[in-house]
Motif scaffolding. Structure first.
Motif, short mmCIF file in Angstrom:
data_model
loop_
_atom_site.label_atom_id
_atom_site.label_comp_id
_atom_site.label_asym_id
_atom_site.label_seq_id
_atom_site.Cartn_x
_atom_site.Cartn_y
_atom_site.Cartn_z
N HIS A 17 4.37 16.30 3.67
CA HIS A 17 3.00 16.83 3.81
C HIS A 17 2.29 16.87 2.46
O HIS A 17 1.10 16.55 2.37
CB HIS A 17 3.04 18.23 4.43
N ALA A 18 3.01 17.28 1.44
CA ALA A 18 2.50 17.20 0.07
C ALA A 18 3.26 16.05 -0.59
O ALA A 18 4.11 16.25 -1.45
CB ALA A 18 2.72 18.52 -0.67
N GLY A 19 2.97 14.84 -0.14
CA GLY A 19 3.79 13.71 -0.49
C GLY A 19 3.47 13.08 -1.83
O GLY A 19 2.57 13.52 -2.55
N VAL A 20 4.24 12.06 -2.18
CA VAL A 20 4.05 11.33 -3.42
C VAL A 20 3.85 9.86 -3.11
O VAL A 20 4.29 9.35 -2.06
CB VAL A 20 5.24 11.51 -4.39
N ARG A 21 3.19 9.17 -4.03
CA ARG A 21 2.96 7.73 -3.94
C ARG A 21 3.39 7.11 -5.26
O ARG A 21 3.10 7.66 -6.32
CB ARG A 21 1.49 7.45 -3.62
N LEU A 22 4.06 5.98 -5.15
CA LEU A 22 4.69 5.42 -6.33
C LEU A 22 4.32 3.95 -6.49
O LEU A 22 4.11 3.23 -5.51
CB LEU A 22 6.22 5.53 -6.25
N GLN A 23 4.26 3.52 -7.75
CA GLN A 23 4.05 2.12 -8.09
C GLN A 23 5.11 1.70 -9.09
O GLN A 23 5.39 2.42 -10.05
CB GLN A 23 2.67 1.90 -8.71
N ARG A 24 5.70 0.52 -8.87
CA ARG A 24 6.52 -0.12 -9.90
C ARG A 24 5.56 -0.95 -10.75
O ARG A 24 4.96 -1.91 -10.27
CB ARG A 24 7.60 -1.02 -9.29
N THR A 25 5.38 -0.56 -11.99
CA THR A 25 4.38 -1.21 -12.82
C THR A 25 4.85 -2.58 -13.29
O THR A 25 6.05 -2.90 -13.24
CB THR A 25 4.03 -0.35 -14.05
N ALA A 26 3.94 -3.37 -13.77
CA ALA A 26 4.26 -4.73 -14.23
C ALA A 26 5.21 -4.71 -15.43
O ALA A 26 5.94 -5.68 -15.65
CB ALA A 26 2.98 -5.48 -14.57
N ALA B 103 10.60 7.44 5.20
CA ALA B 103 10.91 8.78 5.72
C ALA B 103 12.25 9.23 5.18
O ALA B 103 13.21 8.45 5.17
CB ALA B 103 10.93 8.75 7.25
N ARG B 104 12.32 10.51 4.74
CA ARG B 104 13.54 10.96 4.08
C ARG B 104 14.21 12.13 4.80
O ARG B 104 15.15 12.71 4.29
CB ARG B 104 13.23 11.34 2.63
N ASN B 105 13.74 12.47 5.99
CA ASN B 105 14.42 13.45 6.82
C ASN B 105 13.98 13.22 8.27
O ASN B 105 13.04 12.45 8.53
CB ASN B 105 14.16 14.89 6.34
N PRO B 106 14.64 13.86 9.25
CA PRO B 106 14.30 13.59 10.65
C PRO B 106 12.84 13.88 11.01
O PRO B 106 12.24 13.14 11.80
CB PRO B 106 15.27 14.51 11.42
N ALA B 107 12.27 14.94 10.45
CA ALA B 107 10.88 15.26 10.77
C ALA B 107 9.93 14.18 10.23
O ALA B 107 8.98 13.77 10.90
CB ALA B 107 10.51 16.62 10.21
N LEU C 57 3.95 -1.06 -2.87
CA LEU C 57 3.44 0.29 -3.04
C LEU C 57 4.25 1.20 -2.13
O LEU C 57 4.51 0.86 -0.97
CB LEU C 57 1.97 0.36 -2.67
N LEU C 58 4.65 2.34 -2.63
CA LEU C 58 5.62 3.19 -1.93
C LEU C 58 5.03 4.57 -1.70
O LEU C 58 4.33 5.12 -2.56
CB LEU C 58 6.89 3.29 -2.77
N ALA C 59 5.29 5.14 -0.51
CA ALA C 59 4.86 6.50 -0.20
C ALA C 59 5.89 7.15 0.71
O ALA C 59 6.53 6.46 1.53
CB ALA C 59 3.49 6.50 0.48
N ASP C 60 6.05 8.47 0.56
CA ASP C 60 6.91 9.18 1.50
C ASP C 60 6.03 9.82 2.58
O ASP C 60 4.81 9.69 2.57
CB ASP C 60 7.79 10.21 0.79
#
Length: 471
Positions: free
Chosen positions: A297-306, A142-146, A291-294
């Motif tokens: 509402h229109a969020g992003v999902r991230l992977q640190r690749t090998a 989470a990156r803000n109070p909401a 695996l990372l996600a914020d």
């Protein structure tokens, strides 16, 4: 592709080919359907759902003739273009499933998804599939109070749907250094994977069992069984007649005759960076490659690749009028810019890298957001899909469920609440297009409002968008 303010690598790939496929190189060309034929089971679509279904059927009954028809190449759709997430996350619309089948049925589905992450890892090891698999878990930030308030609510409500403390809990922020992070939660039920390598390995394993896979063979229509003829899948190169025809077409479903409004072809876009320098990784951390996600509402999902890159996915231009299906995979420059901004906002040290490629893929989104697995022994037709962001995991569970349904085995999988779920159809145009465009515009505006606010309350714009899109 000209993307203002985004550093592009000299060999930036603008052609829409997923990085995952480019990293592997070209696959050997496959055969197209040589003409009319008969089979016991015809599977339409050689993504993960179709290939897993064929694989498990041949494992269970080697005598079956199983034919897979693919409009492109295996993994051409979302299976080979997604974020590379084996996730045990809940399917959408748990409450809708629970109203019909009860809470404990939904909990059974959730536990089955958890177990499926391990099942995929097991099969990959047994079949010698090298796909950068690492069971690293899921980290929600989470990156803000909401966002933090939503995260805490999500963890609390997850207990209702079968998530114990060991399955999901609020976490410290010492796993990865996300700029402006206000809180985090972690689950062990996730694994990194190179999706194109997984699909190719699965295709090889299925073919090794005797599954016949025909590429560049688009299915135009599917015909149910009648009193005088078997079920069939018609293609430009001939018709495959079979006792059962299984549709595993996800985002391409709208292109099939008679299925235009079944599932919405929703576009998701991705970028991948060049390898980050060691100094950037030292600043970012992320040594566990979770695996990372914020929680936007229109969020992003991230992977640190090998190989030390970051792959970032999210909604680009989400929907084309009339459920048009675009095969090119090309990504709107605005989507590339938005994903890059999201990356460097979370990890300023990632600005030392550049964007090596961008691409887009299609998800099949049901109107009620409920995934479904269905087989009708009377008509000989079945389907599975609507998995959205848990697709790589759900496709395996659905395939094993289809196996049991087709072979008429009464198992715990055939009792799961998504079995024989009847999805609502989407509205006709222009209502479909207007609703989607307005909904995502409101979600983006809600994110902007929450970034600039100290309030823990979700933006009313997001609540309006949820009403509009009936999430």
């Amino acid at each position: 592709m000209d993307v203002p303010s985004v550093p592009l690598a000299p060999d930036f790939d603008a052609g829409g080919t997923p990085y995952w496929s480019r990293a592997l190189g070209d696959a050997p060309p496959g055969e197209r359907l040589p003409g009319p034929m008969t089979a016991d089971v015809c599977v339409v679509g050689a993504g993960c759902t179709g290939l897993w279904t064929a694989y498990y059927l041949k494992r269970a009954d080697p005598g079956l003739r199983v034919v897979v028809l693919e409009r492109g190449t295996p993994g051409h759709g979302a299976s080979g273009a997604g974020g590379g997430r084996l996730s045990g996350e809940s399917p959408a619309a748990c409450a809708r499933l629970a109203r019909r089948h009860g809470r404990f049925a939904v909990i059974a589905l959730q536990r089955a998804l958890f177990e499926t992450v391990d099942e995929i890892v097991r099969v990959a090891v047994d079949e010698g599939v090298e796909a950068d698999l690492l069971k690293s878990g899921l980290l929600y930030v989470a990156r803000n109070p909401a966002q933090l308030a939503r995260l805490e609510t999500h963890v609390r409500l997850s207990r209702t749907w079968g998530w114990a403390e060991r399955d999901l809990h609020l976490d410290t922020l010492d796993r990865v250094n996300v700029a402006g992070a206000a809180g985090a939660a972690w689950s062990p039920h996730g694994a990194r994977v190179q999706p194109a390598a997984l699909v190719r390995g699965l295709a090889r394993a299925a073919a090794g069992l005797g599954v016949e896979i025909y590429e560049h063979t688009p299915v135009l229509r599917i015909r149910p069984r009648s009193s005088v003829s078997p079920a069939a899948a018609a293609t430009p190169h001939g018709t495959v007649a079979a006792e059962y025809v299984i549709r595993a077409t996800e985002g391409f479903t709208a292109a099939l005759e008679g299925h235009h409004r079944d599932w919405l072809p929703m576009t998701t876009s991705m970028i991948v960076t060049t390898p980050l320098p060691a100094g950037s990784w030292a600043e970012i951390g992320w040594e566990g490659a979770e695996l990372l996600a914020d929680l936007a509402h229109a969020g992003v999902r991230l992977q640190r690749t090998a190989d030390g890159r970051v792959a970032v996915g999210g909604r680009g231009r989400p929907y084309r009028y009339g459920s048009r299906v675009a095969d090119s995979g090309r990504t709107d420059p605005g989507a590339v810019a938005a994903l890059w901004r999201a990356l460097v906002a979370m990890f300023p040290a990632a600005s030392a890298a550049s964007v090596a490629g961008a691409w887009s893929g299609l998800l099949g989104v049901p109107r009620d957001r409920c995934p479904s697995v269905t087989l009708d022994h009377r008509t000989g037709l079945g389907h599975a899909g609507g998995f959205a962001l848990s697709g790589l995991t759900a496709s395996n569970l659905a395939a094993r469920t289809l196996r049991d349904l087709l072979l008429e085995h009464d198992t715990p999988l055939t009792a799961l609440p998504w079995v024989h779920w009847r999805n609502r159809r989407w509205e006709p145009e222009p209502l479909r297009w207007l609703g989607i465009q307005a909904g995502y515009a409101l979600y983006r505006a809600a994110d902007a409002h929450e970034r600039s606010s100290a309030s823990p309350k979700t933006s009313p714009l997001a609540r309006l968008a949820a009403v509009l899109t009936r999430r």
